[in-house]
Structures are given as structure tokens and as C-alpha cells.
Scaffold this motif. Structure first.
Motif, short mmCIF file in Angstrom:
data_model
loop_
_atom_site.label_atom_id
_atom_site.label_comp_id
_atom_site.label_asym_id
_atom_site.label_seq_id
_atom_site.Cartn_x
_atom_site.Cartn_y
_atom_site.Cartn_z
N LYS A 131 -28.95 24.67 -18.31
CA LYS A 131 -28.85 23.31 -17.99
C LYS A 131 -27.57 22.01 -17.90
N PHE A 132 -28.04 21.18 -17.62
CA PHE A 132 -27.35 19.98 -17.42
C PHE A 132 -26.66 19.06 -19.57
N ILE A 133 -25.58 19.58 -19.87
CA ILE A 133 -24.99 19.22 -21.30
C ILE A 133 -24.06 18.33 -21.55
N PRO A 134 -24.32 17.35 -21.63
CA PRO A 134 -22.93 16.27 -22.13
C PRO A 134 -21.84 16.36 -23.18
N VAL A 135 -21.15 16.32 -23.55
CA VAL A 135 -20.28 16.62 -24.59
C VAL A 135 -20.22 15.17 -25.08
N PRO A 136 -20.87 15.04 -26.09
CA PRO A 136 -20.73 13.74 -26.66
C PRO A 136 -19.47 12.69 -27.17
N SER A 137 -18.30 13.59 -27.49
CA SER A 137 -17.44 13.24 -27.28
C SER A 137 -16.36 12.82 -26.49
N THR A 138 -16.75 13.07 -25.07
CA THR A 138 -15.90 12.85 -23.76
C THR A 138 -16.92 12.14 -22.84
N ARG A 139 -18.40 12.47 -22.58
CA ARG A 139 -19.18 11.75 -21.55
C ARG A 139 -19.25 13.07 -20.51
N HIS A 140 -18.95 13.77 -20.28
CA HIS A 140 -18.39 14.74 -19.23
C HIS A 140 -19.37 15.95 -19.45
N GLU A 141 -19.49 16.67 -18.17
CA GLU A 141 -20.81 17.67 -17.90
C GLU A 141 -19.99 18.86 -18.83
N GLU A 142 -20.65 19.26 -19.56
CA GLU A 142 -20.01 20.80 -20.29
C GLU A 142 -19.59 22.01 -20.15
N THR A 143 -20.12 22.39 -18.78
CA THR A 143 -19.20 23.42 -17.96
C THR A 143 -18.37 22.68 -17.26
N ILE A 144 -17.70 21.97 -16.90
CA ILE A 144 -16.61 20.83 -16.23
C ILE A 144 -16.02 20.76 -17.65
N GLN A 145 -16.19 20.53 -18.45
CA GLN A 145 -15.05 20.35 -20.03
C GLN A 145 -14.60 21.35 -19.84
N ASN A 147 -14.64 24.52 -18.94
CA ASN A 147 -13.79 25.71 -18.12
C ASN A 147 -12.57 24.88 -17.70
N TYR A 148 -12.72 23.30 -17.30
CA TYR A 148 -11.91 23.42 -16.37
C TYR A 148 -10.44 21.84 -17.24
N LEU A 149 -11.65 20.87 -17.70
CA LEU A 149 -10.56 20.21 -18.51
C LEU A 149 -10.00 20.53 -19.78
N SER A 150 -10.75 21.20 -20.70
CA SER A 150 -10.36 21.54 -21.73
C SER A 150 -9.62 22.73 -21.73
N THR A 151 -9.83 23.67 -20.89
CA THR A 151 -8.67 25.05 -20.41
C THR A 151 -7.63 24.58 -19.91
N MET A 152 -7.77 22.92 -19.34
CA MET A 152 -6.21 22.97 -18.90
C MET A 152 -5.42 21.89 -19.74
N LEU A 153 -6.19 21.57 -20.62
CA LEU A 153 -4.95 20.51 -22.01
C LEU A 153 -4.42 22.01 -22.56
N LEU A 154 -5.15 23.09 -22.99
CA LEU A 154 -4.14 24.11 -23.89
C LEU A 154 -3.66 24.74 -23.15
#
Length: 342
Positions: A131-145, A147-154
Motif C-alpha cells: 500500500k501507499f505509505i507516506p513518510v511523515p518527516s519527508t512526505r515521500h512515499e516510503e519505498t522511494i524514501q 530504497n533510494y533516498l535514504s540509502t543514497m544518503l547513508l
């Protein structure tokens, strides 16, 4: 040759899948492979492929393992089993929530301040939401957050430590867990509208397509990141474990879907042991020839074919700008520039 220098794949995805699952042969470590003295981090190392990867690294005499996990309780349970099996190793559990930029930064600062040495980082943590789940702190969808954004940050935050904390003359190793499914979608066209926010619409959400796209975005970012990082400092690559049975990735799927996936896995799936061996191959056995590359079935393969087109290259540039802007609070552009300066 590097992935970006190879011609795009022309085989159909069913043919790629068949080769991965039934024809490709594992590249196991030679009995002389010895990780004594080395320190490794595995995100999501308390279960599934991450836990099996931890087991394989420890079987090669890894001295110090850090399980980076969201749940310290589950992490300690996994660590307890590993300590029993490998009593000579130091096995620590450090919390990190890949849906939280603050948690990732705290983890990276701990690496910087508490680890005198770091040789290997395997970024295995990932999700596949139904299901679509937004991340409250970033407002991005959790899968993209995650698997992509957070993984690239780390990944970016760990680069300086992998360079400075590995022995002189031996590059650090950073392996990002990918998926052959990244070969399925087409990279969106560059334009005036934001690429990242285009994935945040619940009305357009498709779980399978979003997961595949999250893995493709990693291809696109690494395509450019490799230009900043020397293989003499840190070897960065993507490893695909292929379709693996028994990993728990379908735990949120409705019961009928889980039954179908279990049956499909019984017929086609790699074992967890074979799947995790792709991580060990990428992070331990492969050399500088794998830098900036996508590894599939223990071999360097091309990226998603849409990255090689003129339109794809424009999208890579736009994605890079948007991602570094998104992560500007952590000064990621300065970090990658410092890596380029050597």
C-alpha cells in the motif's frame, strides 16, 4: 568494462530471469579468503539475506561485524545467534531507521566517532510496500524514501570513513543491494516538474512499479556517483541477489499472494545462501573492475537500457540535482566533491 561502458542488454526480461535463476553459477570464496582484522557493516542484517550475508562474512573470519537494524531487540536476537556460532568475532548492534534522515545521520556520526577501522558496508535494508505509505518527516512515499533516498544518503555519508578507515592501499568496499527488476521500467523523461515528487502520488501508486523504479533510481544515481569516487579509495557497486525464496519480503502480501509466491519460489527461487553470496562476491571478491557497476549473477552487467539514451542522460542529471538538493542538509554535494579531490 564498467556497466556504463557496456552495450545495453538486448535480451528480454524473461530470458534474463531464466538465466539468473537456472543457469548462472555462484562464485564462492576460495578457501584462502580471510577477513581477519576487517570491520563490516550490514544494514538489515538481522534477518533474511542480510543475516545470511553476515553468516558468510563471519565464516571468512571477519573480526568485527555491525548489524545496523531498525529494531535493536530483533538485532540483539540475531547477534546472539551469530555470537554463539562465531564466538571469536565482535558483533555489535547499532540502531538505524532508514525512514529517518536524523537516524541515518546519527548512525553515520557514530561510525565516524567510534570506529577506528571500516572496510566493508553492505546496504541491504529495503522495503516493498503493498500500500501507499507516506513518510511523515519527508512526505515521500516510503519505498522511494527507504530504497533510494535514504540509502543514497547513508552511502554518501559512509564514503569518507570507508576511504580513511580502511588500510592504506586497500580501498573500502560499499555494496548496495539492487534487483534485476531495475531493468524493467524506463527512467522518466527530464522536464520542468520534479522527478522525486512524481512518485509521491497515492492515486498513481502501483506497488510493483514503485519497487522496480526505486531500484532503477539507484542505477541512475550510481551512474554519476562513480565519477566522483576513485576505485583506489572506495569501490562502490550494486549487487542483485536475484529472486530468492524464504526472505520474508512478501510478509505484507495478502495470504493468497504469499501462497502463490511460495509456490513460485519453490519452483524458481534461489536459496538464501546462494542469494547472499552475491553480496559477498561484490563486497569481497570483486575488485576495482566492479566500481560503479551493476552486478547480476556474479558478473558485471549493463545498467537499465534507458540510462544510455540522450534523454536518459538528461534525467540522470536532473535526478542528481534533485537528490543532492533533497539531501543538502547533510552537505552531500560537499562530501562527494571532497571524494573527487582525492
Amino acid at each position: 568494462m564498467a556497466s556504463k561502458d557496456l552495450p545495453p542488454l538486448t535480451a528480454s526480461f524473461p530470458n534474463i530471469f531464466f538465466h539468473n535463476q537456472f543457469i548462472a553459477k555462484p562464485n564462492w570464496p576460495h578457501e584462502s579468503t580471510d577477513l581477519s582484522g576487517k570491520v563490516a557493516i550490514i544494514t538489515g542484517g538481522n534477518t533474511g539475506l542480510g543475516y545470511e550475508c553476515a553468516t558468510q562474512l563471519l565464516s571468512l573470519h571477519l573480526t568485527h561485524l555491525i548489524l545496523a537494524v531498525r529494531s535493536p531487540t530483533k538485532g540483539e536476537a540475531a547477534a546472539s545467534q551469530l555470537r554463539t556460532a562465531y564466538p571469536k568475532a565482535i558483533i555489535d548492534v547499532w540502531p538505524v531507521d532508514m525512514a529517518s534522515y536524523d537516524s541515518i545521520q546519527t548512525f553515520a556520526k557514530r561510525v565516524e566517532s567510534q570506529l577506528p577501522r571500516l572496510d566493508i558496508a553492505i546496504l541491504n535494508a529495503g522495503i516493498r510496500n503493498i500500500k501507499f505509505i507516506p513518510v511523515p518527516s519527508t512526505r515521500h512515499e516510503e519505498t522511494i524514501q527507504v530504497n533510494y533516498l535514504s540509502t543514497m544518503l547513508l552511502a554518501i555519508l559512509l564514503l569518507p570513513g570507508l576511504k580513511s578507515k580502511s588500510p592504506a592501499g586497500t580501498p573500502g568496499r560499499l555494496t548496495i543491494v539492487g534487483a534485476a527488476l531495475a531493468l524493467l521500467p524506463t527512467l522518466p523523461s527530464a522536464g520542468d516538474t520534479s522527478l522525486l515528487t512524481s512518485f509521491d502520488s497515492p492515486d498513481k501508486y502501483n506497488a510493483h512499479e514503485q519497487y522496480c523504479m526505486s531500484k532503477l533510481l539507484v542505477h541512475a544515481f550510481l551512474y554519476k556517483l562513480a565519477d566522483y569516487v576513485s576505485a583506489d579509495d572506495v569501490v562502490v557497486n550494486i549487487a542483485d541477489p536475484a529472486f530468492v525464496k524464504g526472505t520474508g519480503i512478501t510478509r505484507d502480501v495478502p495470504i493468497f499472494g504469499r501462497i502463490l509466491m511460495a509456490l513460485f519460489g519453490a519452483l524458481c527461487g534461489r536459496t538464501v545462501r546462494v542469494g547472499a553470496s552475491t553480496f559477498v562476491d561484490a563486497a569481497v571478491l570483486k575488485g576495482s573492475e566492479s566500481h560503479g557497476c551493476f552486478l547480476m549473477s556474479w558478473k558485471v552487467e549493463p545498467f537499465n537500457s534507458s540510462l544510455y539514451t540522450p534523454d536518459g542522460k538528461q534525467t540522470i542529471e536532473q535526478l542528481w540535482r534533485e537528490t543532492t538538493d533533497e539531501l543538502a542538509f547533510a552537505k552531500v554535494q560537499g562530501i562527494v566533491e571532497s571524494m573527487k579531490r582525492g
